[in-house]
Scaffold this motif. Sequence first.
Motif, PDB file in Angstrom:
ATOM      1  N   ILE A 100      73.407  25.743 -36.281  1.00 36.15           N
ATOM      2  CA  ILE A 100      73.881  24.366 -36.128  1.00 36.15           C
ATOM      3  C   ILE A 100      74.089  23.720 -37.497  1.00 36.15           C
ATOM      4  O   ILE A 100      75.084  23.014 -37.731  1.00 36.15           O
ATOM      5  N   LEU A 101      73.162  23.963 -38.418  1.00 35.09           N
ATOM      6  CA  LEU A 101      73.307  23.398 -39.752  1.00 35.09           C
ATOM      7  C   LEU A 101      74.548  23.930 -40.453  1.00 35.09           C
ATOM      8  O   LEU A 101      75.236  23.198 -41.188  1.00 35.09           O
ATOM      9  N   LEU A 102      74.850  25.192 -40.236  1.00 33.95           N
ATOM     10  CA  LEU A 102      76.047  25.764 -40.835  1.00 33.95           C
ATOM     11  C   LEU A 102      77.297  25.059 -40.312  1.00 33.95           C
ATOM     12  O   LEU A 102      78.215  24.732 -41.083  1.00 33.95           O
ATOM     13  N   ALA A 103      77.329  24.809 -39.008  1.00 38.14           N
ATOM     14  CA  ALA A 103      78.459  24.099 -38.423  1.00 38.14           C
ATOM     15  C   ALA A 103      78.540  22.675 -38.959  1.00 38.14           C
ATOM     16  O   ALA A 103      79.625  22.169 -39.274  1.00 38.14           O
ATOM     17  N   VAL A 104      77.382  22.011 -39.066  1.00 41.56           N
ATOM     18  CA  VAL A 104      77.357  20.645 -39.604  1.00 41.56           C
ATOM     19  C   VAL A 104      77.898  20.630 -41.027  1.00 41.56           C
ATOM     20  O   VAL A 104      78.717  19.768 -41.387  1.00 41.56           O
TER      21      VAL A 104
ATOM     22  N   ALA B  86      62.807  28.148 -44.676  1.00 43.36           N
ATOM     23  CA  ALA B  86      63.167  27.779 -46.048  1.00 43.36           C
ATOM     24  C   ALA B  86      64.670  27.600 -46.188  1.00 43.36           C
ATOM     25  O   ALA B  86      65.142  26.675 -46.863  1.00 43.36           O
ATOM     26  N   ALA B  87      65.421  28.481 -45.536  1.00 46.98           N
ATOM     27  CA  ALA B  87      66.881  28.367 -45.597  1.00 46.98           C
ATOM     28  C   ALA B  87      67.350  27.071 -44.948  1.00 46.98           C
ATOM     29  O   ALA B  87      68.266  26.403 -45.454  1.00 46.98           O
TER      30      ALA B  87
ATOM     31  N   VAL C 233      69.635  21.604 -45.227  1.00 44.61           N
ATOM     32  CA  VAL C 233      69.540  20.164 -44.967  1.00 44.61           C
ATOM     33  C   VAL C 233      69.701  19.392 -46.272  1.00 44.61           C
ATOM     34  O   VAL C 233      70.435  18.386 -46.337  1.00 44.61           O
ATOM     35  N   GLU C 234      69.025  19.844 -47.320  1.00 49.11           N
ATOM     36  CA  GLU C 234      69.128  19.169 -48.612  1.00 49.11           C
ATOM     37  C   GLU C 234      70.556  19.216 -49.145  1.00 49.11           C
ATOM     38  O   GLU C 234      71.063  18.230 -49.699  1.00 49.11           O
ATOM     39  N   ARG C 235      71.199  20.352 -48.956  1.00 47.00           N
ATOM     40  CA  ARG C 235      72.590  20.493 -49.412  1.00 47.00           C
ATOM     41  C   ARG C 235      73.493  19.491 -48.700  1.00 47.00           C
ATOM     42  O   ARG C 235      74.324  18.822 -49.313  1.00 47.00           O
TER      43      ARG C 235
ATOM     44  N   ALA D 100      76.357  33.193 -41.224  1.00 45.99           N
ATOM     45  CA  ALA D 100      77.104  33.491 -40.004  1.00 45.99           C
ATOM     46  C   ALA D 100      76.638  34.787 -39.360  1.00 45.99           C
ATOM     47  O   ALA D 100      76.927  35.045 -38.203  1.00 45.99           O
ATOM     48  N   ARG D 101      75.883  35.591 -40.119  1.00 44.93           N
ATOM     49  CA  ARG D 101      75.306  36.800 -39.555  1.00 44.93           C
ATOM     50  C   ARG D 101      73.995  36.444 -38.867  1.00 44.93           C
ATOM     51  O   ARG D 101      73.559  35.289 -38.899  1.00 44.93           O
ATOM     52  N   PRO D 102      73.293  37.416 -38.234  1.00 48.41           N
ATOM     53  CA  PRO D 102      72.034  37.106 -37.555  1.00 48.41           C
ATOM     54  C   PRO D 102      71.074  36.337 -38.451  1.00 48.41           C
ATOM     55  O   PRO D 102      71.054  36.498 -39.673  1.00 48.41           O
ATOM     56  N   VAL D 103      70.252  35.495 -37.825  1.00 48.21           N
ATOM     57  CA  VAL D 103      69.397  34.556 -38.544  1.00 48.21           C
ATOM     58  C   VAL D 103      68.431  35.293 -39.469  1.00 48.21           C
ATOM     59  O   VAL D 103      67.751  36.225 -39.053  1.00 48.21           O
ATOM     60  N   PRO D 104      68.335  34.907 -40.758  1.00 52.02           N
ATOM     61  CA  PRO D 104      67.460  35.592 -41.693  1.00 52.02           C
ATOM     62  C   PRO D 104      65.995  35.321 -41.419  1.00 52.02           C
ATOM     63  O   PRO D 104      65.638  34.348 -40.748  1.00 52.02           O
ATOM     64  N   GLU D 105      65.131  36.175 -41.989  1.00 50.73           N
ATOM     65  CA  GLU D 105      63.693  36.029 -41.750  1.00 50.73           C
ATOM     66  C   GLU D 105      63.145  34.764 -42.384  1.00 50.73           C
ATOM     67  O   GLU D 105      62.163  34.190 -41.903  1.00 50.73           O
TER      68      GLU D 105
END
Length: 375
Positions: free
Chosen positions: A233-237, A16-17, A22-24, A7-12
């Motif tokens: 978007i993936l976090l929301a999904v 990979a994240a 997606v797999e999760r 939820a914080r700024p997008v990591p570098e």
Amino acid sequence: MDENTLARPVPEDAPAAAAAWVERIRRKVAESGRTVRLMEFCGTHTMAIARSGLRSLLRGAVELVSGPGCPVCVTADGEIDRMLAYCDVPGSIVATYGDLLRVPGSHSSLARRRAEGTDVRVVYSALDALQLARENPDRPVVFLGVGFETTAPAAALAVKTAREEGLGNFYVHSAHKQTPPAMRALLEAGDLKLDGIICPGHVSTVLGAEAFAFLPAEYGVPGAVAGFEPLDILLAVDHLVDAALGRRSPDLWNGYPRWVRPGGNRRAQALLNEVFRPCDARWRGLGWLPGSGLCLRDEFAPFDAETRFPAAVPEPPARKGCRCGEVLRGLLTPAECPLFGRACRPEQPVGPCMVSSEGACAAWYRYGPGEEVRA
């Protein structure tokens, strides 16, 4: 990596994240033995999903359905025809956003009228149109205001400033619309089964996430406010998938706290309430929705283009073959429209969903799926 981290700024290590997320999601859905159907309401989300390939990555586990979140797309043919009528006002300058230029009305478009000699100008905000009025005091300047709660405050500020400066040649045609009534209409129609809604991030910066609390409270449908990076978007999904699978109660969750604050933008809301009032509005695909539009209040009537330049605009004929309305309601994918990629292409669009940079058909045509229909 947990939800609070994302939820914080997008990591570098975003790629990979994203793959891990997606797999999760796919693993959880596979364990449930069912698929999950979500709607992204915002057109910017639609384009981001297409650009990043999320729809394909989640296919078979999560179906992402595009909704009526493109303000240009939901502007009905009759509204476009009314806008074209301003081209006939003597000496007028018609100012609007670039996406609206090529949207076909029932008999023409703003791009065609400009090619025929009408002074139609592309602006980036209502304040640019206001500057045109200052620079051309002897000519009426009509700004065609299209957008949701995100862009409407700038139009409100332009109208308020015009009144303060005593400008008598600046007018606004307000085709602005409000998103919550459209969400309600979709859910109440009963022809679209959804497990959750990805709520618009831009609109939420103005209204606050609380504006969509009615989703779980009244309809039992979870909502998640999302940003516009693939990880957002993936976090929301993922959050909505958990609710759909019974892992958490349906709720409204803000996954974009770096921009969406509690209560939203109070100054923008105050501008909207001062200059505009709710009114009925026609949406392409949804018809007339009570209280879904934004009209100028009576005290700002001198700046209302429809009042200043009334015109009789006949009811437009039905657009043959175009299924844009059903695409906007999530009932069809763009590729299921018989015109998609054939008679309707970006260079010669039949409907607005192929014109706008936030349109579902434009997104599918540019990024897929649906490449197989391109002849």
